[in-house]
Write a protein that holds these residues in place. Structure first.
Motif, PDB file in Angstrom:
ATOM      1  N   HIS A  37       0.832  -1.204   0.000  1.00  0.00           N
ATOM      2  CA  HIS A  37       0.000   0.000   0.000  1.00  0.00           C
ATOM      3  C   HIS A  37       0.867   1.254   0.000  1.00  0.00           C
ATOM      4  CE1 HIS A  37      -3.694   2.250   1.787  1.00  0.00           C
ATOM      5  NE2 HIS A  37      -3.693   2.284   0.461  1.00  0.00           N
ATOM      6  N   LEU A  38       1.932   1.281   0.805  1.00  0.00           N
ATOM      7  CA  LEU A  38       2.832   2.435   0.815  1.00  0.00           C
ATOM      8  C   LEU A  38       3.489   2.613  -0.546  1.00  0.00           C
ATOM      9  CD1 LEU A  38       4.596   2.275   4.298  1.00  0.00           C
ATOM     10  CD2 LEU A  38       2.612   3.599   3.604  1.00  0.00           C
ATOM     11  N   ARG A  39       3.863   1.494  -1.211  1.00  0.00           N
ATOM     12  CA  ARG A  39       4.490   1.591  -2.526  1.00  0.00           C
ATOM     13  C   ARG A  39       3.554   2.273  -3.511  1.00  0.00           C
ATOM     14  NH1 ARG A  39       4.666  -3.293  -3.493  1.00  0.00           N
ATOM     15  NH2 ARG A  39       6.682  -3.796  -2.565  1.00  0.00           N
ATOM     16  N   ILE A  40       2.285   1.877  -3.497  1.00  0.00           N
ATOM     17  CA  ILE A  40       1.315   2.466  -4.418  1.00  0.00           C
ATOM     18  C   ILE A  40       1.144   3.958  -4.145  1.00  0.00           C
ATOM     19  CG2 ILE A  40      -1.124   2.465  -5.075  1.00  0.00           C
ATOM     20  CD1 ILE A  40      -1.151  -0.533  -4.437  1.00  0.00           C
ATOM     21  N   ARG A  41       0.963   4.315  -2.878  1.00  0.00           N
ATOM     22  CA  ARG A  41       0.695   5.719  -2.545  1.00  0.00           C
ATOM     23  C   ARG A  41       1.918   6.604  -2.741  1.00  0.00           C
ATOM     24  NH1 ARG A  41      -4.163   6.398   0.284  1.00  0.00           N
ATOM     25  NH2 ARG A  41      -3.628   8.619   0.208  1.00  0.00           N
ATOM     26  N   LEU A  42       3.119   6.097  -2.426  1.00  0.00           N
ATOM     27  CA  LEU A  42       4.335   6.888  -2.629  1.00  0.00           C
ATOM     28  C   LEU A  42       4.602   7.117  -4.113  1.00  0.00           C
ATOM     29  CD1 LEU A  42       6.750   5.442   0.080  1.00  0.00           C
ATOM     30  CD2 LEU A  42       5.870   7.772  -0.057  1.00  0.00           C
ATOM     31  N   ALA A  43       4.322   6.112  -4.936  1.00  0.00           N
ATOM     32  CA  ALA A  43       4.525   6.291  -6.373  1.00  0.00           C
ATOM     33  C   ALA A  43       3.671   7.436  -6.895  1.00  0.00           C
ATOM     34  CB  ALA A  43       4.189   4.995  -7.105  1.00  0.00           C
ATOM     35  N   ARG A  44       2.449   7.537  -6.407  1.00  0.00           N
ATOM     36  CA  ARG A  44       1.582   8.633  -6.829  1.00  0.00           C
ATOM     37  C   ARG A  44       2.107   9.974  -6.313  1.00  0.00           C
ATOM     38  NH1 ARG A  44      -4.644   7.739  -5.705  1.00  0.00           N
ATOM     39  NH2 ARG A  44      -4.125   5.982  -7.035  1.00  0.00           N
ATOM     40  N   LEU A  45       2.597   9.991  -5.096  1.00  0.00           N
ATOM     41  CA  LEU A  45       3.124  11.239  -4.541  1.00  0.00           C
ATOM     42  C   LEU A  45       4.381  11.689  -5.264  1.00  0.00           C
ATOM     43  CD1 LEU A  45       2.576  10.701  -0.714  1.00  0.00           C
ATOM     44  CD2 LEU A  45       1.402  12.320  -2.205  1.00  0.00           C
ATOM     45  N   PRO A  67      -4.420   3.100 -12.979  1.00  0.00           N
ATOM     46  CA  PRO A  67      -3.867   1.818 -12.537  1.00  0.00           C
ATOM     47  C   PRO A  67      -3.591   1.792 -11.047  1.00  0.00           C
ATOM     48  CG  PRO A  67      -2.816   2.538 -14.574  1.00  0.00           C
ATOM     49  CD  PRO A  67      -3.638   3.690 -14.085  1.00  0.00           C
ATOM     50  N   ASP A  68      -3.135   2.934 -10.496  1.00  0.00           N
ATOM     51  CA  ASP A  68      -2.909   2.981  -9.053  1.00  0.00           C
ATOM     52  C   ASP A  68      -4.213   2.738  -8.301  1.00  0.00           C
ATOM     53  OD1 ASP A  68      -0.307   3.501  -9.521  1.00  0.00           O
ATOM     54  OD2 ASP A  68      -0.396   5.647  -9.119  1.00  0.00           O
ATOM     55  N   ALA A  69      -5.286   3.380  -8.751  1.00  0.00           N
ATOM     56  CA  ALA A  69      -6.579   3.213  -8.078  1.00  0.00           C
ATOM     57  C   ALA A  69      -7.049   1.771  -8.163  1.00  0.00           C
ATOM     58  CB  ALA A  69      -7.609   4.159  -8.691  1.00  0.00           C
ATOM     59  N   ASP A  70      -6.876   1.161  -9.342  1.00  0.00           N
ATOM     60  CA  ASP A  70      -7.272  -0.237  -9.486  1.00  0.00           C
ATOM     61  C   ASP A  70      -6.438  -1.133  -8.579  1.00  0.00           C
ATOM     62  OD1 ASP A  70      -9.127   0.524 -11.327  1.00  0.00           O
ATOM     63  OD2 ASP A  70      -7.883   0.059 -13.079  1.00  0.00           O
ATOM     64  N   ALA A  71      -5.126  -0.858  -8.539  1.00  0.00           N
ATOM     65  CA  ALA A  71      -4.249  -1.673  -7.700  1.00  0.00           C
ATOM     66  C   ALA A  71      -4.600  -1.518  -6.228  1.00  0.00           C
ATOM     67  CB  ALA A  71      -2.792  -1.277  -7.943  1.00  0.00           C
ATOM     68  N   GLU A  72      -4.952  -0.297  -5.850  1.00  0.00           N
ATOM     69  CA  GLU A  72      -5.302  -0.057  -4.447  1.00  0.00           C
ATOM     70  C   GLU A  72      -6.598  -0.767  -4.082  1.00  0.00           C
ATOM     71  OE1 GLU A  72      -5.013   3.756  -1.399  1.00  0.00           O
ATOM     72  OE2 GLU A  72      -5.205   4.087  -3.564  1.00  0.00           O
ATOM     73  N   ARG A  73      -7.560  -0.762  -4.991  1.00  0.00           N
ATOM     74  CA  ARG A  73      -8.809  -1.472  -4.726  1.00  0.00           C
ATOM     75  C   ARG A  73      -8.577  -2.977  -4.617  1.00  0.00           C
ATOM     76  NH1 ARG A  73     -11.195   2.611  -8.086  1.00  0.00           N
ATOM     77  NH2 ARG A  73     -10.701   1.402  -9.967  1.00  0.00           N
ATOM     78  N   GLU A  74      -7.714  -3.497  -5.491  1.00  0.00           N
ATOM     79  CA  GLU A  74      -7.403  -4.919  -5.434  1.00  0.00           C
ATOM     80  C   GLU A  74      -6.710  -5.279  -4.127  1.00  0.00           C
ATOM     81  OE1 GLU A  74      -6.820  -8.958  -6.507  1.00  0.00           O
ATOM     82  OE2 GLU A  74      -8.245  -7.402  -7.099  1.00  0.00           O
ATOM     83  N   LEU A  75      -5.830  -4.381  -3.682  1.00  0.00           N
ATOM     84  CA  LEU A  75      -5.116  -4.610  -2.423  1.00  0.00           C
ATOM     85  C   LEU A  75      -6.088  -4.631  -1.249  1.00  0.00           C
ATOM     86  CD1 LEU A  75      -2.290  -4.941  -1.193  1.00  0.00           C
ATOM     87  CD2 LEU A  75      -2.185  -2.462  -0.967  1.00  0.00           C
ATOM     88  N   ARG A  76      -7.033  -3.716  -1.261  1.00  0.00           N
ATOM     89  CA  ARG A  76      -8.021  -3.682  -0.177  1.00  0.00           C
ATOM     90  C   ARG A  76      -8.899  -4.937  -0.209  1.00  0.00           C
ATOM     91  NH1 ARG A  76      -8.633   2.135  -1.497  1.00  0.00           N
ATOM     92  NH2 ARG A  76      -7.587   3.304   0.170  1.00  0.00           N
ATOM     93  N   ARG A  77      -9.232  -5.380  -1.414  1.00  0.00           N
ATOM     94  CA  ARG A  77     -10.061  -6.573  -1.517  1.00  0.00           C
ATOM     95  C   ARG A  77      -9.346  -7.782  -0.927  1.00  0.00           C
ATOM     96  NH1 ARG A  77     -10.709 -10.980  -4.231  1.00  0.00           N
ATOM     97  NH2 ARG A  77      -8.851 -10.636  -5.494  1.00  0.00           N
ATOM     98  N   ARG A  78      -8.073  -7.919  -1.235  1.00  0.00           N
ATOM     99  CA  ARG A  78      -7.319  -9.061  -0.725  1.00  0.00           C
ATOM    100  C   ARG A  78      -7.118  -8.961   0.792  1.00  0.00           C
ATOM    101  NH1 ARG A  78      -2.688 -10.740  -5.117  1.00  0.00           N
ATOM    102  NH2 ARG A  78      -4.005 -10.642  -6.983  1.00  0.00           N
ATOM    103  N   ALA A  79      -6.867  -7.754   1.266  1.00  0.00           N
ATOM    104  CA  ALA A  79      -6.712  -7.577   2.714  1.00  0.00           C
ATOM    105  C   ALA A  79      -8.011  -7.905   3.439  1.00  0.00           C
ATOM    106  CB  ALA A  79      -6.273  -6.150   3.027  1.00  0.00           C
ATOM    107  N   SER A  80      -9.146  -7.491   2.859  1.00  0.00           N
ATOM    108  CA  SER A  80     -10.438  -7.789   3.471  1.00  0.00           C
ATOM    109  C   SER A  80     -10.698  -9.284   3.502  1.00  0.00           C
ATOM    110  CB  SER A  80     -11.550  -7.068   2.704  1.00  0.00           C
ATOM    111  OG  SER A  80     -12.812  -7.385   3.226  1.00  0.00           O
TER     112      SER A  80
END
Length: 709
Positions: free
Chosen positions: A8-16, A83-96
């Protein structure tokens, strides 16, 4: 290491990083327009910052992945955020699916962080991962010595339009969630707020990296008043007068509202109801009144100030300081208290209105109990509403403890919550004894009561009266015709005749706790202290929903006398205060006295029940002797209860004699308690009472008096 957290940090830092590159480009454009651009980037050149940004990108790509591969299934696209948004949603789905929550999402949910707040938090965290960020930040703010993240930097990254920059500037101020909860903390001194450098609070970085921790312990807003998640069992939302007062406060027609008559446990619910009617959030006075008012004004909130601690000598100075601050402010304020606090200067300067809230009636209490524990049936609901006058907070605690008790007792099965309400009430209300009162959990049952039928009937009548009084007082209107609330009982009789035990039995029949007043701590030689101690005892009983017992109250509730000395006037004032406080109590208050004639007639008139306890007659004494020995006690076959019942002894004396007999039997190595042990025990008890046990009273057992035992 927590792989989902790192992904999750990798995804958000890449956007920042894209936002950082935009900020760097903006700084380069600004520098290029200067007349001597060669002197401005003196230590961090354009080429250097480009290399640093490439290194930061590499850092985000090199963060550890999970053993089964990264959760991000698509490559990062520098041209699009989708793609970041899609990846983040997928990450949340797997964590859930794994039953977990991503740490950054947990912080956002716990502290109400917006997307921009989360980005600011990550920008402050980035230098903790790589010091290269400090030189990038220094380049963006055009100051080599300002490598730590600052308000200016966080505003510059990701907010270009003037309106967006102002919104970010406000969100990063002291009233914004990141600093209000302490997730970001100021570092060092700053000449202006824009240059304020910020660092993470302890534990935040570790939590973001998935190394564990409790989100609730990472930040705290001492002035926050959280609305209960469960339905609020409170009568206040239904109050039309309180709703009108709240609307006036919300519209600005008034700026100072007061709610008086609230016990401490109900003041938060009342203040919340007022703020809800005003359409504003509620904040509580914490430590610094000026800072609290400033924050409340910034958030458009009502500041709640409990006024009870402001009264009295110990509160004069803080009250004066608070009044001075309130005089300078026009932020909406709500005062609450059991008794009014009305500084004249404050009322003159502010636009003030008040409301005295009556205690919840029986109908209100039924609704409160029903909201707290919907599973209660009619009879049980009625009984609880009669016996307990609880605040909303207490009822929520009872419901929570009852649910936990049902889960524990069920051991995997579904247990009825209603069956666990009584133990939950005991957990929430009992054990609050203070220095002047002693809490007693009743252990005696009605079967232990040995009295003539007339007195037994009166004891049962007291229990019934306490149960039905709320209904006849409120539903039948008797409360308007009577100045006396609750039920008051006076027990008189010689020592040892069962007065205190009867108070315990009455309390047990009602399922309440007994608070016994320690008169040695109540009565004080200092003027005014006795009244304070009496008030504390009554308040303790009311807050604990307990029966209050003044045992051997002759000295405290004695007759008022003629004023012959200065101290006589103060003694009479104490008695007058007792009369007033006894009359105002809505609970069950029991007084015991060894000598009825010692009680002031003014008190006697205020008792609903006066029960005289005579010395027990032979039939009662026989039962008392039988009850004095537990079923497990090895009583000898020769023990003659009829002979023992002829001895003129009280219930307390019989219990003491039985205990002495048991000790003597055990000490002598015997296997049973014989008649000779009991006779010796009775003789010892006669000696303690300064009486002589004559042989003639024992009949054929007189010879046992001379035995050594």
């Amino acid at each position: 290491m927590n792989p989902p957290a790192m992904d999750h940090l990798r995804i958000r830092l890449a956007r920042l990083h894209r936002a950082l590159r935009t900020a760097v480009a903006h700084r380069a454009e600004t520098t290029a327009r200067l007349t001597r651009p060669d002197l401005v980037p003196y230590c961090v050149t354009d080429e250097q910052v480009a290399v640093l940004l490439d290194e930061a990108d590499a850092l985000s790509e090199s963060l550890p992945e999970s053993p089964t591969g990264p959760y991000v299934s698509e490559p990062y696209d520098s041209e699009s955020a989708e793609p970041d948004a899609d990846a983040e949603r997928e990450l949340r789905r797997r964590a859930s699916a794994d039953g977990t929550t991503l740490p950054l999402d947990a912080l956002a949910a716990r502290f109400g962080l917006t997307r921009a707040d989360q980005d600011a938090l990550l920008l402050v965290a980035a230098p903790e991962l790589d010091r290269a960020y400090e030189r990038i930040y220094a380049y963006i703010v055009d100051h080599l010595d300002r490598g730590l993240p600052s308000v200016e930097l966080l505003v510059a990254v990701g907010a270009r339009a003037p309106a967006a920059r102002l919104a970010r500037r406000r969100a990063l101020g002291p009233a914004g969630p990141l600093r209000r909860y302490g997730l970001l903390r100021p570092y060092g001194e700053a000449p202006v707020e824009l240059a304020r450098e910020l660092v993470l609070a302890p534990g935040v970085l570790e939590f973001l990296l998935g190394w564990g921790g409790d989100a609730g312990l990472l930040g705290h807003d001492p002035g926050e008043v959280v609305r209960p998640e469960s339905p609020t069992p409170s009568p206040f939302p239904a109050s039309d007068r309180l709703t009108r007062l709240g609307r006036a406060l919300g519209s600005g027609d008034i700026d100072l509202a007061a709610l008086w008559g609230c016990p401490p446990g109900g003041q938060a619910d009342a203040a919340l109801a007022l703020a809800r009617a005003a359409g504003r959030p509620l904040r509580a006075l914490a430590a610094d009144a000026e800072e609290d008012l400033r924050t409340a004004a910034a958030l458009g909130a009502v500041l709640w100030i409990p006024a009870d601690p402001l009264r009295g000598p110990s509160g004069e100075r803080p009250a004066g300081e608070l009044t001075a601050v309130l005089l300078r402010s026009r932020a909406p304020v709500c005062l609450t208290g059991l008794e009014p606090w009305r500084p004249p200067g404050l009322l003159a300067a502010r636009s003030y209105a008040e409301l005295t809230l009556p205690p919840p009636g029986l109908t209100d209490r039924r609704a409160m109990w029903s909201a707290a524990v919907p599973q209660l049936d009619g009879a049980r609901l009625e009984d609880l509403a009669v016996r307990y006058r609880m605040s909303g907070g207490e009822l929520r605690a009872v419901a929570s403890v009852a649910r936990a008790g049902a889960r524990v007792a069920g051991d995997g099965r579904t247990e009825p919550i209603a069956d666990h309400v009584e133990p939950a009430v005991a957990t929430v209300t009992r054990g609050r004894g203070g220095s002047a009162v002693h809490a007693i959990v009743p252990r005696r049952a009605v079967g232990d009561l040995v009295l003539p039928e007339a007195q037994s009937a009166q004891i049962r009548e007291i229990v019934s009266a306490f149960r039905v009084w709320p209904r006849i007082a409120e539903s039948w209107g008797f409360a308007r015709r009577s100045a006396h609330g609750g039920v008051k009982a006076l027990f008189t009789g010689e020592p040892g005749t069962g007065k205190t035990m009867s108070a315990e039995i009455v309390t047990g029949m009602l399922g309440l706790e007994l608070l016994k007043v320690d008169l040695s701590r109540i009565v004080s030689q200092w003027v005014g202290e006795t009244e304070k101690n009496i008030e504390a005892a009554f308040r303790q009983a009311e807050e604990s929903h307990a029966v209050l017992l003044f045992d051997e109250a002759d000295a405290l509730f004695g007759k008022r006398g003629e004023v012959k000395h200065g101290t006589d006037r103060y003694a009479n004032l104490e008695v007058g205060y007792l009369l007033q406080r006894l009359e105002a109590s809505d609970g069950l208050v029991i007084l015991t006295s060894n000598l009825k004639d010692n009680i002031d007639p003014a008190f006697t008139r205020r008792f609903h029940f006066v029960v005289h306890f005579p010395r027990p007659a032979a039939p009662e004494r026989r039962r008392l002797w039988r009850l004095a020995f537990p079923p497990e006690a090895p009583l000898g076959p020769e023990v003659d209860l009829d002979a023992l019942s002829r001895l003129d002894m009280t219930g307390a004396g019989i219990s003491a004699a039985a205990r002495t007999a048991a000790l003597a039997a055990a000490d002598g190595g015997g296997s049973e308690i014989g008649m000779r042990h009991i006779v010796r025990g009775a003789a010892r008890q006669f000696q303690r009472e300064a009486r002589l046990l004559r042989p003639g009273e024992l009949g054929r057992y007189a010879e046992l008096l001379g035995e050594d035992g």
